[in-house]
Enzyme design. Structure first.
Site, PDB file in Angstrom:
ATOM      1  N   ARG A 133       0.985  -1.255   0.099  1.00 41.50           N
ATOM      2  CA  ARG A 133       0.061  -0.100  -0.061  1.00 41.50           C
ATOM      3  C   ARG A 133       0.955   1.395  -0.017  1.00 41.50           C
ATOM      4  O   ARG A 133       0.685   2.430   0.473  1.00 41.50           O
ATOM      5  CB  ARG A 133      -0.864   0.115   1.202  1.00 41.50           C
ATOM      6  N   LYS A 142       1.030  -8.598  14.137  1.00 39.54           N
ATOM      7  CA  LYS A 142      -0.285  -8.736  13.375  1.00 39.54           C
ATOM      8  C   LYS A 142      -0.594 -10.323  13.783  1.00 39.54           C
ATOM      9  O   LYS A 142       0.158 -10.983  12.808  1.00 39.54           O
ATOM     10  CB  LYS A 142      -0.454  -8.178  11.982  1.00 39.54           C
ATOM     11  N   GLU A 180      -5.877 -11.743   8.741  1.00 39.07           N
ATOM     12  CA  GLU A 180      -5.874 -12.210   7.252  1.00 39.07           C
ATOM     13  C   GLU A 180      -4.686 -13.111   7.019  1.00 39.07           C
ATOM     14  O   GLU A 180      -3.776 -12.857   6.242  1.00 39.07           O
ATOM     15  CB  GLU A 180      -5.360 -10.748   6.662  1.00 39.07           C
ATOM     16  N   ARG A 217      -1.965  -5.727  17.324  1.00 40.06           N
ATOM     17  CA  ARG A 217      -2.969  -5.216  16.667  1.00 40.06           C
ATOM     18  C   ARG A 217      -4.159  -5.847  16.687  1.00 40.06           C
ATOM     19  O   ARG A 217      -4.439  -7.043  16.911  1.00 40.06           O
ATOM     20  CB  ARG A 217      -2.392  -5.163  14.910  1.00 40.06           C
ATOM     21  N   ARG A 249     -18.431  -8.038   9.783  1.00 37.18           N
ATOM     22  CA  ARG A 249     -16.813  -7.704  10.105  1.00 37.18           C
ATOM     23  C   ARG A 249     -16.871  -6.567  11.097  1.00 37.18           C
ATOM     24  O   ARG A 249     -15.785  -6.488  11.583  1.00 37.18           O
ATOM     25  CB  ARG A 249     -16.156  -7.525   8.744  1.00 37.18           C
ATOM     26  N   ASP A 262     -11.880  -0.722   8.056  1.00 35.62           N
ATOM     27  CA  ASP A 262     -10.347  -0.650   7.177  1.00 35.62           C
ATOM     28  C   ASP A 262     -10.229   0.847   6.692  1.00 35.62           C
ATOM     29  O   ASP A 262     -10.108   0.661   5.529  1.00 35.62           O
ATOM     30  CB  ASP A 262     -10.131  -1.875   6.262  1.00 35.62           C
ATOM     31  N   GLU A 276      -4.688   3.634  15.551  1.00 35.78           N
ATOM     32  CA  GLU A 276      -3.972   3.432  14.326  1.00 35.78           C
ATOM     33  C   GLU A 276      -4.774   4.120  13.197  1.00 35.78           C
ATOM     34  O   GLU A 276      -5.991   4.114  13.101  1.00 35.78           O
ATOM     35  CB  GLU A 276      -3.857   2.015  14.186  1.00 35.78           C
ATOM     36  N   GLU A 321      -4.413   4.601   1.122  1.00 31.61           N
ATOM     37  CA  GLU A 321      -4.995   3.225   0.480  1.00 31.61           C
ATOM     38  C   GLU A 321      -6.409   3.518  -0.088  1.00 31.61           C
ATOM     39  O   GLU A 321      -6.651   3.371  -1.368  1.00 31.61           O
ATOM     40  CB  GLU A 321      -4.911   2.095   1.329  1.00 31.61           C
TER      41      GLU A 321
HETATM   42  C1  GCU Z   1      -5.740  -3.608   4.879  1.00 32.34           C
HETATM   43  C2  GCU Z   1      -4.575  -3.543   3.812  1.00 32.34           C
HETATM   44  C3  GCU Z   1      -3.758  -4.400   4.046  1.00 32.34           C
HETATM   45  C4  GCU Z   1      -3.019  -4.482   5.323  1.00 32.34           C
HETATM   46  C5  GCU Z   1      -4.217  -4.644   6.504  1.00 32.34           C
HETATM   47  C6  GCU Z   1      -3.593  -4.459   7.850  1.00 32.34           C
HETATM   48  O1  GCU Z   1      -6.606  -4.836   4.797  1.00 32.34           O
HETATM   49  O2  GCU Z   1      -5.257  -3.547   2.517  1.00 32.34           O
HETATM   50  O3  GCU Z   1      -2.654  -4.396   2.698  1.00 32.34           O
HETATM   51  O4  GCU Z   1      -2.075  -5.651   5.537  1.00 32.34           O
HETATM   52  O5  GCU Z   1      -4.972  -3.653   6.092  1.00 32.34           O
HETATM   53  O6  GCU Z   1      -3.828  -3.383   8.210  1.00 32.34           O
HETATM   54  O7  GCU Z   1      -3.115  -5.223   8.536  1.00 32.34           O
END
Ligand code: GCU
Length: 651
Positions: free
Chosen positions: A142, A263, A267, A300, A317, A346, A368, A374
């Site tokens: 990003r 993190k 994801e 996070r 979500r 987000d 944050e 983005e």
């Molecule tokens: C968003 C972003 C990702 C990033 C994620 C995060 O989803 O698109 O690129 O990794 O946020 O904050 O961890």
């Protein structure tokens, strides 16, 4: 400086200071930095550093006391001399930059004694920088400002002067911490923690003289991927010992290391859930390893199901971070900081403030925000985010007389918008976001428009009023303009999937990411009420739970975030939803065109390269704004069948 834009520290900004007699009292590495700054300015503008009086400016630390990192300082002007008194090296450096901000005003008339003290402990930039170029995300995830400042072709860059210049800019807006790698820690980057800590140490050495501590993103699976252990279970003794050894190695290399950013279970990243443990177990494991050295773990809260079935209307979500973390309040170690995105989704152009920020009375928290644009134009559109961040920081989760988000947060974090672009941020005007973030982190209740004044004054020290007015005209309302031509009334994610630039109304509608608007022929929006929807509105304390629950009291700009309403629903503004969609799209484009016109009129008032870069980007902004307008208007006309009351062209 070798074709690199000086940002908000052009030599000219130092003229008032550099023409003076300056006495510097104190010693230590940051005092050496102050001395170097003053001596460079004096060499340029004819002043001098003196050993005793008379002087115009005294920069002093308390006599004979050990000097730490203290950040507080006072500025006063009495009897023809200006005095900055600080309690520590950082304070002295910040005091020096305050004098630069004041300019001639620091040396004329009387200045009543003013104490400056940051409201937050840590003001951090998280760089989503990869060491090795990632096949999908590139060097900087990003990132819209070129490659990484820190890493190139798989290793630390040797361009140390650039890193030092960056540290200087950051110190001048009050930032005191930088995390040097992406929160998505891939295989190569994982090694920074152990075998490659020397490269991190080399970067830390360049940031340190400006009072900036280095932090590192680490993978929760490090004991497995680096240590060869069979588990990363936070309750296993072998895992605990592995982290203790790793952290010891880090502090051998970087004695003032700040800590980790993590993190986890987010994801697809590894985390404590794999072992049936909680996020508190996970965070406390790392906090325990860092505690003996005074380090901190930033954990996070961005945890949600990114493999949701779009058919499933019960999963929301927006609820996820609160559902995961609110029950853990009070279970985190003292040096674990829960790092919470400002909104529940987000970094969309408009979101309510995350309810997690009102649910952590016994947990240290960090807010944050995303300086990298983005979802707000990717540094091709002008979008100054000061007003948005200020709204978040001034929000009172308990309403009435309760504390603001800015008062409760221990730390403020921004995802960095900087790369190796000669203008630092790609779009030269995006520098204003970085500067504003630093100043709002120092003082979350500061007026963002005053901060913008500061940025303009520093960046264009001899700006005629016409330039300052023009910059305000272009920047002040740019976030609201962007909101107008993109997603309406708090609905988000109408972006092209993957790269997230440009419109695609249904781009995420049938995806697994939990990002839907549910537009059909009758209406649009997400029902997040407790009565008939996902119940998200009930995650807020009163009065917000009630304000958001009811269509009648929900603020217009968040209506579609909380409610699914018919196109004919009349907003508090008196317009129907559908007419609001049409009108704002047309207005947004007109405002972008007007900003482009204002900008064209500023040619000749600044370095040509800067003017040209912005002028080129305005062409793209206007093109893209029209695309947003036409795609959204056409989509909603076709869905609803309701014509525009003003009969404008919709396709
Ligand atoms: C968003 C972003 C990702 C990033 C994620 C995060 O989803 O698109 O690129 O990794 O946020 O904050 O961890």
């Amino acid at each position: 400086m070798n074709g690199i834009d000086p940002g908000w520290l052009p030599p000219e900004a130092f003229r008032p200071l550099g023409a003076r007699r300056v006495l510097i009292a104190g010693s230590g590495p940051l005092v050496d930095t102050v001395r170097r700054e003053v001596s460079d300015a004096c060499a340029r503008f004819g002043g001098e550093i003196v050993r005793d009086g008379p002087y115009d400016l005294l920069l002093r630390l308390p006599d004979g006391e050990p000097v730490g990192d203290e950040e507080e300082f006072t500025v006063a002007r009495e009897g023809g001399a200006t005095t900055v008194t600080a309690l520590g090296g950082r304070g002295l450096l910040y005091g020096l930059f305050q004098v630069v901000r004041l300019g001639e005003e620091a040396f004329s008339g009387a200045l009543p004694r003013e104490v400056h003290r940051p409201a937050t402990a840590l003001r951090m930039l998280d760089h989503w920088d990869n060491v090795a170029v990632h096949p999908v995300m590139g060097q900087v995830e990003r990132g819209y400002a070129g490659g990484s400042l820190f890493w190139r072709d798989g290793r630390a860059r040797e361009d140390f002067a650039r890193i030092r210049a960056y540290a200087r800019l950051l110190a001048a807006c009050g930032i005191n911490a930088v995390c040097v790698n992406n929160v998505n820690v891939h295989a190569v980057e994982a090694e920074l923690l152990t075998d490659r800590i020397g490269e991190v140490a080399a970067i830390a050495a360049e940031l340190r003289p400006y009072g900036i501590r280095t932090h590192l993103s680490v993978t929760f699976a490090a004991p497995v991927v680096l240590g060869g252990l069979s588990t990363a279970d936070p309750l296993q003794e072998a895992v605990r010992q592995w982290w203790a050894r790793a952290v010891h190695g880090v502090y051998e290399a970087i004695p003032d290391f700040g800590g980790f950013v993590v993190k986890a279970d987010s994801e697809g990243r590894p985390g404590p859930f794999t072992y049936g443990r909680s996020h508190a177990d996970g965070a406390n494991l790392l906090a325990g390893a860092l505690a003996p050295y005074g380090g901190t773990v930033h954990w996070r809260a961005f945890v949600y199901d990114h493999r949701q079935d779009w058919r499933d209307r019960t999963t929301d979500r927006a609820r996820a971070a609160y559902d995961h973390f609110a029950p853990l309040d009070g279970e985190f170690a003292g040096n674990a900081v829960l790092q919470v995105k400002h909104g529940p989704m987000d970094f969309q152009v408009r979101e309510p403030v995350s309810p997690v920020l009102g649910a952590l009375s016994r947990t240290r928290s960090a807010v944050e925000v995303q300086a990298t644009q983005e979802y707000t134009g990717q540094q091709r559109h002008v979008c100054w985010l000061g007003p948005m961040w200020s709204e978040v920081l001034r929000f009172r989760p308990e309403g009435g007389a309760g504390p603001t988000v800015g008062e409760s947060a221990r730390d403020l974090v921004a995802v960095s918008n900087v790369g190796d672009d000669p203008f630092w941020t790609g779009h030269p005007l995006a520098q204003a976001n970085l500067y504003t973030f630093g100043r709002l982190a120092w003082r979350p209740d500061a007026d963002p428009y005053r901060v913008l004044d500061e940025w303009i004054g520093l960046t264009f020290p001899s700006a005629p009023e016409r330039l300052a007015d023009g910059l305000h005209a272009v920047l002040d309302g740019s976030w609201r303009t962007y909101e107008k031509y993109t997603a309406p009334l708090g609905v988000g994610f109408m972006v092209q999937p993957g790269h997230h630039y440009g419109p695609s109304v249904d781009g995420y509608e049938y995806s697994p990411w939990g990002t839907y608007h549910f537009a059909d022929r009758d209406g649009v929006g997400v029902d997040r009420t407790a009565a008939t929807g996902t119940g998200y509105a009930a995650q807020y304390a009163k009065p917000w739970a009630e304000v958001y629950e009811s269509v009648a009291s929900c603020p217009d700009e968040l209506l579609l975030f909380f409610h699914h309403v018919p196109y004919g629903h009349v907003l508090r503004s008196g317009k129907t939803v559908i007419q609001h969609i049409y009108d704002t799209r047309f207005e947004g484009v007109e405002e972008a065109e007007e900003a482009r016109r204002v900008w064209a009129g500023l040619a000749g008032l600044m370095a040509p390269a800067r003017h040209e870069r912005v002028a080129e980007l305005f062409e793209e902004q206007v093109r893209s704004a029209r695309e947003w307008r036409d795609q959204l208007n056409s989509y909603f006309l076709r869905k609803s069948g309701v014509p525009d009351a003003h009969g404008r062209t919709i396709y």
